[in-house]
Design an enzyme around this catalytic site. Structure first.
Site, short mmCIF file in Angstrom:
data_model
loop_
_atom_site.label_atom_id
_atom_site.label_comp_id
_atom_site.label_asym_id
_atom_site.label_seq_id
_atom_site.Cartn_x
_atom_site.Cartn_y
_atom_site.Cartn_z
N ASP A 175 -6.20 -33.41 54.27
CA ASP A 175 -7.45 -33.88 53.67
C ASP A 175 -8.08 -34.72 54.78
O ASP A 175 -7.80 -34.55 55.95
CB ASP A 175 -7.27 -34.66 52.33
CG ASP A 175 -8.32 -34.61 51.36
OD1 ASP A 175 -9.27 -35.23 51.58
OD2 ASP A 175 -8.31 -33.87 50.44
N HIS A 202 -11.85 -39.56 50.64
CA HIS A 202 -11.47 -38.56 49.72
C HIS A 202 -9.99 -38.48 49.53
O HIS A 202 -9.42 -38.16 48.46
CB HIS A 202 -12.02 -37.18 50.24
CG HIS A 202 -11.98 -36.01 49.55
ND1 HIS A 202 -10.88 -35.07 49.48
CD2 HIS A 202 -12.84 -35.61 48.49
CE1 HIS A 202 -11.10 -34.34 48.91
NE2 HIS A 202 -12.29 -34.38 47.78
N SER A 246 -11.70 -30.86 43.56
CA SER A 246 -10.97 -31.84 44.47
C SER A 246 -9.90 -32.58 43.80
O SER A 246 -8.89 -32.69 44.27
CB SER A 246 -11.75 -32.64 45.15
OG SER A 246 -12.10 -32.02 46.41
#
Length: 459
Positions: A91, A122, A329
């Site tokens: 990520d 994130h 996600s």
């Protein structure tokens, strides 16, 4: 946000320059796996010079508060909490946090770090959903709190390539393929990919390096690979939604009708693809449908770990006001956490058997399967019920042999991201004959009994 890039990523939604020419309508599937495209083994590093171009995001930290009790998850923890499992988070990096005591560095393809820096925020949110330690002060916890998190930074919108390619962001299909191999070689038993390559079928992409890396991870290193389905509408968009199921065959995956392709999800032989549902189990309006969708999990109004400080966040920075954390996600790491629980409780199961078990114990839709939620919403208690004792902490799998190299080819270069809502890469479909999924060949019996509870969202 849209842009046209050959190599570098765009943050939330990316529509990149297509490669190749349009092809006549046909069933769309990924190219056959070409093992010669497997990235070489080696330390993580950017392939080109990079520099930070923007300040790091700092989402507002929420006040800690009591969370709803999750009896299904707590019942599953009696059997397993994920000890001995390594979950790779490929990520934007995973920041060190008081609730990630089992975080270990896995490498950095963006800059000269070790994978434990997260300028975008994130990857830390994703990691918290998977493996945050239980916090007695507010009840927050990840799905598999005793699992090790292997942080790999593969993309960032806060950096740029400085060797003349232009554009914003760092990360592409080649670096994703390299990161998948690196995760597998470092002993990951589960690999989470919350980055999605997404574009219409009128364009073509050579993503064989990624296909080879996925096959290596699953069939050589015996890792479960979990991927987000992708988002439609708003920030982080795929260009459009795929058609609803054919009324004449409502439960049949329709590869002929695909209009938008998602990678790595379309490598369905190797990837467990996760769509998003709301707190009531209804498909999220943004969740991309497709014949490759396997299961669904809660992905709306998420609370997880802040990448700066030691608190929690429930919004992400963006144009205007911060937005609630929602997207496929964040559904994918719920399933990655469940995979870690299963692997800890039943270490003899192969990666494909774990994938099948998650599918077969999900709460099925009326049709039995549909392109938005696949086989249904995951059920953590049903998934771990009756599958043996937990593996001891630190359990290791035997090294696997190197894969054979049998074909030739050249990897394509495309932008990729794992930032904000569910980042999207511009990719397209190679129009090739469809391959039959082999996951069922290692199926394990569904011993789900009465009383299984649907897994609830981490809020």
């Amino acid at each position: 946000m849209t842009g046209r890039f050959v190599r570098v990523l765009a943050a939330v939604a990316l529509v990149g320059a297509p490669v190749g020419t349009a092809a006549p309508a046909a069933a769309v599937t990924p190219p056959p796996v070409d093992n010669r495209m497997l990235p070489p083994q080696g330390p993580a590093a950017p392939r080109h010079p990079t520099a930070q171009s923007e300040t790091c995001d700092a989402a507002p930290v929420v006040q800690t508060r009591p969370r709803d009790d999750r009896p299904d998850l707590r019942a599953a923890w009696v059997r397993t909490r994920g000890a001995g499992q390594i979950v790779a988070v490929i990520d934007t990096g995973v920041a060190r946090h008081r609730l990630l005591p089992h975080l270990v560095p896995g490498g950095d393809y963006v800059a000269d770090g070790d994978g434990t820096e997260d300028c975008d925020g994130h990857g830390t949110i994703v990691a918290g959903i998977i493996g945050a330690a239980s916090d007695p002060s507010d009840g927050f916890s990840g799905i598999a709190p005793d699992a090790t998190i292997l942080g790999i930074r593969q993309s960032s919108m806060k950096f740029r390539v400085t060797d003349g390619y232009g554009g914003s962001g760092v990360g592409d299909v080649e670096s994703l393929a390299a990161a998948v191999r690196a995760a597998a070689d470092q002993g990951a038993t589960v690999i989470n990919i919350s980055s999605v390559a997404c574009l219409g079928v009128a364009d073509t992409l050579d993503d064989r390096a990624l296909g080879a890396a996925l096959a290596y991870a699953v069939d050589v290193r015996n890792a479960v690979v979990v991927a987000a389905a992708g988002n439609v509408g708003g920030r982080g968009t795929c260009p459009s939604q795929n058609p609803p199921p054919d009324p004449a065959a409502p439960a049949q995956p329709d590869w002929d009708g695909v209009e938008v392709v998602a990678s790595p999800s379309w490598y369905d032989d190797y990837v467990l693809t996760v769509g998003s549902v709301d707190a009531d189990g209804a498909p999220s309006a943004f969740s991309l449908a497709g014949p490759w969708v396997d299961v669904a999990a809660p992905g709306e109004a998420v609370t997880s770990l802040a990448a700066t400080g030691e608190g929690l966040v429930d919004t992400m920075p963006g144009p205007g006001q911060p937005a609630p954390i929602s997207g496929t996600s964040y559904a994918a790491p719920v399933v990655a956490g469940i995979a870690a629980l299963i692997r800890a409780a039943a270490p003899a199961l192969t990666a494909r058997q774990v994938m099948h078990r998650i599918e077969s114990t999900a709460r099925r839709p009326a049709s039995g399967w549909n392109p938005l939620v696949g086989h249904g919403v995951v059920d953590v208690l049903a998934a771990v019920r009756g599958i043996g004792a937990p593996a001891p902490a630190g359990a290791q799998r035997s090294p696997a042999p190197s894969p054979a190299r049998v074909a030739d080819g050249r990897p394509g270069r495309f932008a990729l991201t794992g930032a904000a809502a569910c980042a999207v890469l511009a990719v397209s479909a190679l129009l090739l004959p469809r391959r039959r999924s082999r996951r069922h060949t290692e199926a394990v019996p569904d011993d789900r009994g009465p009383g299984g509870a649907e897994f609830g969202a981490a809020r």
